[in-house]
Design a protein around this motif. Sequence first.
Motif, PDB file in Angstrom:
ATOM      1  N   LEU A  10     -33.792 109.917  -3.612  1.00  0.00           N
ATOM      2  CA  LEU A  10     -34.838 110.549  -2.829  1.00  0.00           C
ATOM      3  C   LEU A  10     -34.195 111.163  -1.604  1.00  0.00           C
ATOM      4  O   LEU A  10     -33.550 110.467  -0.810  1.00  0.00           O
ATOM      5  N   SER A  11     -34.321 112.474  -1.461  1.00  0.00           N
ATOM      6  CA  SER A  11     -33.770 113.150  -0.281  1.00  0.00           C
ATOM      7  C   SER A  11     -34.662 114.328   0.061  1.00  0.00           C
ATOM      8  O   SER A  11     -35.490 114.758  -0.742  1.00  0.00           O
ATOM      9  N   PHE A  12     -34.483 114.864   1.253  1.00  0.00           N
ATOM     10  CA  PHE A  12     -35.273 115.979   1.740  1.00  0.00           C
ATOM     11  C   PHE A  12     -34.318 117.042   2.258  1.00  0.00           C
ATOM     12  O   PHE A  12     -33.292 116.729   2.857  1.00  0.00           O
ATOM     13  N   GLY A  13     -34.653 118.298   2.049  1.00  0.00           N
ATOM     14  CA  GLY A  13     -33.824 119.394   2.537  1.00  0.00           C
ATOM     15  C   GLY A  13     -32.640 119.662   1.634  1.00  0.00           C
ATOM     16  O   GLY A  13     -32.568 119.216   0.490  1.00  0.00           O
ATOM     17  N   ARG A  14     -31.694 120.429   2.166  1.00  0.00           N
ATOM     18  CA  ARG A  14     -30.505 120.789   1.401  1.00  0.00           C
ATOM     19  C   ARG A  14     -29.567 119.599   1.247  1.00  0.00           C
ATOM     20  O   ARG A  14     -29.489 118.756   2.133  1.00  0.00           O
ATOM     21  N   PRO A  29     -21.047 107.623  14.082  1.00  0.00           N
ATOM     22  CA  PRO A  29     -21.235 106.578  13.066  1.00  0.00           C
ATOM     23  C   PRO A  29     -22.694 106.304  12.718  1.00  0.00           C
ATOM     24  O   PRO A  29     -22.981 105.804  11.643  1.00  0.00           O
ATOM     25  N   TYR A  30     -23.631 106.630  13.609  1.00  0.00           N
ATOM     26  CA  TYR A  30     -25.035 106.361  13.335  1.00  0.00           C
ATOM     27  C   TYR A  30     -25.685 107.453  12.494  1.00  0.00           C
ATOM     28  O   TYR A  30     -26.810 107.321  12.061  1.00  0.00           O
ATOM     29  N   LEU A  31     -24.977 108.560  12.234  1.00  0.00           N
ATOM     30  CA  LEU A  31     -25.531 109.666  11.469  1.00  0.00           C
ATOM     31  C   LEU A  31     -25.622 109.293   9.992  1.00  0.00           C
ATOM     32  O   LEU A  31     -24.680 108.775   9.412  1.00  0.00           O
ATOM     33  N   GLY A  32     -26.755 109.527   9.393  1.00  0.00           N
ATOM     34  CA  GLY A  32     -26.928 109.303   7.964  1.00  0.00           C
ATOM     35  C   GLY A  32     -27.205 107.863   7.565  1.00  0.00           C
ATOM     36  O   GLY A  32     -27.174 107.545   6.385  1.00  0.00           O
ATOM     37  N   GLN A  33     -27.489 106.983   8.509  1.00  0.00           N
ATOM     38  CA  GLN A  33     -27.742 105.586   8.154  1.00  0.00           C
ATOM     39  C   GLN A  33     -29.031 105.431   7.369  1.00  0.00           C
ATOM     40  O   GLN A  33     -29.138 104.553   6.533  1.00  0.00           O
ATOM     41  N   SER A  34     -30.014 106.269   7.635  1.00  0.00           N
ATOM     42  CA  SER A  34     -31.268 106.160   6.894  1.00  0.00           C
ATOM     43  C   SER A  34     -31.437 107.340   5.953  1.00  0.00           C
ATOM     44  O   SER A  34     -32.535 107.791   5.690  1.00  0.00           O
ATOM     45  N   HIS A  35     -30.326 107.838   5.444  1.00  0.00           N
ATOM     46  CA  HIS A  35     -30.363 109.019   4.587  1.00  0.00           C
ATOM     47  C   HIS A  35     -30.753 108.667   3.161  1.00  0.00           C
ATOM     48  O   HIS A  35     -31.551 109.359   2.544  1.00  0.00           O
ATOM     49  N   ASP A  36     -30.215 107.600   2.604  1.00  0.00           N
ATOM     50  CA  ASP A  36     -30.468 107.217   1.213  1.00  0.00           C
ATOM     51  C   ASP A  36     -31.084 105.835   1.145  1.00  0.00           C
ATOM     52  O   ASP A  36     -30.658 104.984   0.383  1.00  0.00           O
ATOM     53  N   ARG A  37     -32.091 105.605   1.937  1.00  0.00           N
ATOM     54  CA  ARG A  37     -32.660 104.271   2.083  1.00  0.00           C
ATOM     55  C   ARG A  37     -33.304 103.741   0.806  1.00  0.00           C
ATOM     56  O   ARG A  37     -33.263 102.560   0.525  1.00  0.00           O
ATOM     57  N   LEU A  38     -33.916 104.590   0.009  1.00  0.00           N
ATOM     58  CA  LEU A  38     -34.598 104.134  -1.202  1.00  0.00           C
ATOM     59  C   LEU A  38     -33.774 104.324  -2.473  1.00  0.00           C
ATOM     60  O   LEU A  38     -34.231 103.947  -3.546  1.00  0.00           O
ATOM     61  N   ASP A  39     -32.593 104.907  -2.368  1.00  0.00           N
ATOM     62  CA  ASP A  39     -31.801 105.178  -3.567  1.00  0.00           C
ATOM     63  C   ASP A  39     -31.440 103.889  -4.297  1.00  0.00           C
ATOM     64  O   ASP A  39     -31.011 102.915  -3.681  1.00  0.00           O
ATOM     65  N   GLU A  40     -31.621 103.931  -5.602  1.00  0.00           N
ATOM     66  CA  GLU A  40     -31.295 102.815  -6.510  1.00  0.00           C
ATOM     67  C   GLU A  40     -32.075 101.540  -6.199  1.00  0.00           C
ATOM     68  O   GLU A  40     -31.617 100.454  -6.502  1.00  0.00           O
ATOM     69  N   HIS A  81     -32.398 115.767   6.913  1.00  0.00           N
ATOM     70  CA  HIS A  81     -33.671 115.088   7.135  1.00  0.00           C
ATOM     71  C   HIS A  81     -33.476 113.618   6.791  1.00  0.00           C
ATOM     72  O   HIS A  81     -33.212 113.276   5.647  1.00  0.00           O
ATOM     73  N   GLU A  82     -33.597 112.768   7.799  1.00  0.00           N
ATOM     74  CA  GLU A  82     -33.502 111.331   7.573  1.00  0.00           C
ATOM     75  C   GLU A  82     -34.915 110.772   7.500  1.00  0.00           C
ATOM     76  O   GLU A  82     -35.860 111.390   7.984  1.00  0.00           O
ATOM     77  N   TYR A  83     -35.040 109.625   6.875  1.00  0.00           N
ATOM     78  CA  TYR A  83     -36.365 109.039   6.750  1.00  0.00           C
ATOM     79  C   TYR A  83     -36.311 107.534   6.866  1.00  0.00           C
ATOM     80  O   TYR A  83     -35.307 106.914   6.590  1.00  0.00           O
ATOM     81  N   THR A  84     -37.425 106.983   7.328  1.00  0.00           N
ATOM     82  CA  THR A  84     -37.606 105.536   7.322  1.00  0.00           C
ATOM     83  C   THR A  84     -38.600 105.220   6.216  1.00  0.00           C
ATOM     84  O   THR A  84     -39.505 106.012   5.936  1.00  0.00           O
ATOM     85  N   ALA A  85     -38.425 104.090   5.583  1.00  0.00           N
ATOM     86  CA  ALA A  85     -39.275 103.747   4.441  1.00  0.00           C
ATOM     87  C   ALA A  85     -39.786 102.323   4.576  1.00  0.00           C
ATOM     88  O   ALA A  85     -39.065 101.434   5.010  1.00  0.00           O
ATOM     89  N   HIS A  86     -41.029 102.153   4.210  1.00  0.00           N
ATOM     90  CA  HIS A  86     -41.663 100.833   4.167  1.00  0.00           C
ATOM     91  C   HIS A  86     -42.493 100.793   2.892  1.00  0.00           C
ATOM     92  O   HIS A  86     -43.237 101.720   2.604  1.00  0.00           O
ATOM     93  N   SER A  87     -42.357  99.745   2.118  1.00  0.00           N
ATOM     94  CA  SER A  87     -43.081  99.634   0.852  1.00  0.00           C
ATOM     95  C   SER A  87     -43.961  98.391   0.869  1.00  0.00           C
ATOM     96  O   SER A  87     -43.620  97.375   1.472  1.00  0.00           O
ATOM     97  N   SER A  88     -45.096  98.502   0.202  1.00  0.00           N
ATOM     98  CA  SER A  88     -45.989  97.351   0.103  1.00  0.00           C
ATOM     99  C   SER A  88     -46.566  97.274  -1.306  1.00  0.00           C
ATOM    100  O   SER A  88     -46.747  98.279  -1.982  1.00  0.00           O
TER     101      SER A  88
END
Length: 159
Positions: A10-14, A29-40, A81-88
Motif C-alpha cells: 500500500l503506497s500513495f503517490g509516485r 533517518p526519520y524519513l520513510g519510517q511510516s512509508h510501508d506500515r501495512l505492507d505484508e 506520501h507517508e501514512y499512519t495506520a490504525h486497524s480495528s
Amino acid sequence: MNMSHVVTHLSFGRMIDPRLLTDMKRSLPYLGQSHDRLDEKAFINQHEFGANVTIEHYLQIVKTEVITRRYGQEHSLIEEHEYTAHSSITQTYYLPVAKFHFELSPMQILITENPKSLSHFITNLCAIIGGVFTVAGIIDSIFHNTIRLIKKVELGENI
C-alpha cells in the motif's frame, strides 16, 4: 462471510527509487519510517470473533517533501506520501466488510537543507571557544577566592 485479508503493498503517490530512499535515510533517518506500515500485514478473522466481523483500517496520509538549496536554487529531492495506520476488528450483525478510511491531511512536512558558509562556521567556533574561556575564568576566580578565604579563616585574620 470471512473478510480476512493480507495487504501486500500500500503506497500513495509516485514510487521512489529504493536506492535514493536509502541514500536519503543516511542523512535523514526519520524519513520513510511510516512509508510501508501495512505492507505484508495479515488481518485474519480468528474463530473467537465469530462469523460476521468487519475489519476497518483508518489511514491518515501526509505529504512529505525534501528540498535542498544549492547556489541559490531550490531542488526537490523527494516527494512522498507517508501514512499512519490504525486497524480495528468489530462484530457486526449486518454484512461484514473490509473498510479502508482515508484522510488526506491538509498539513505538509517540508524538510529543507540550508548550507552554511565558512564564515558562519568560524563565527560559531569563536563563540564556543570564547564561552569556554569565560566559564573557565569564572570557575578559576571562584576557586581562587574560596581558597584565599579559607586560608584567612585558618590564620584567624579578620575577614
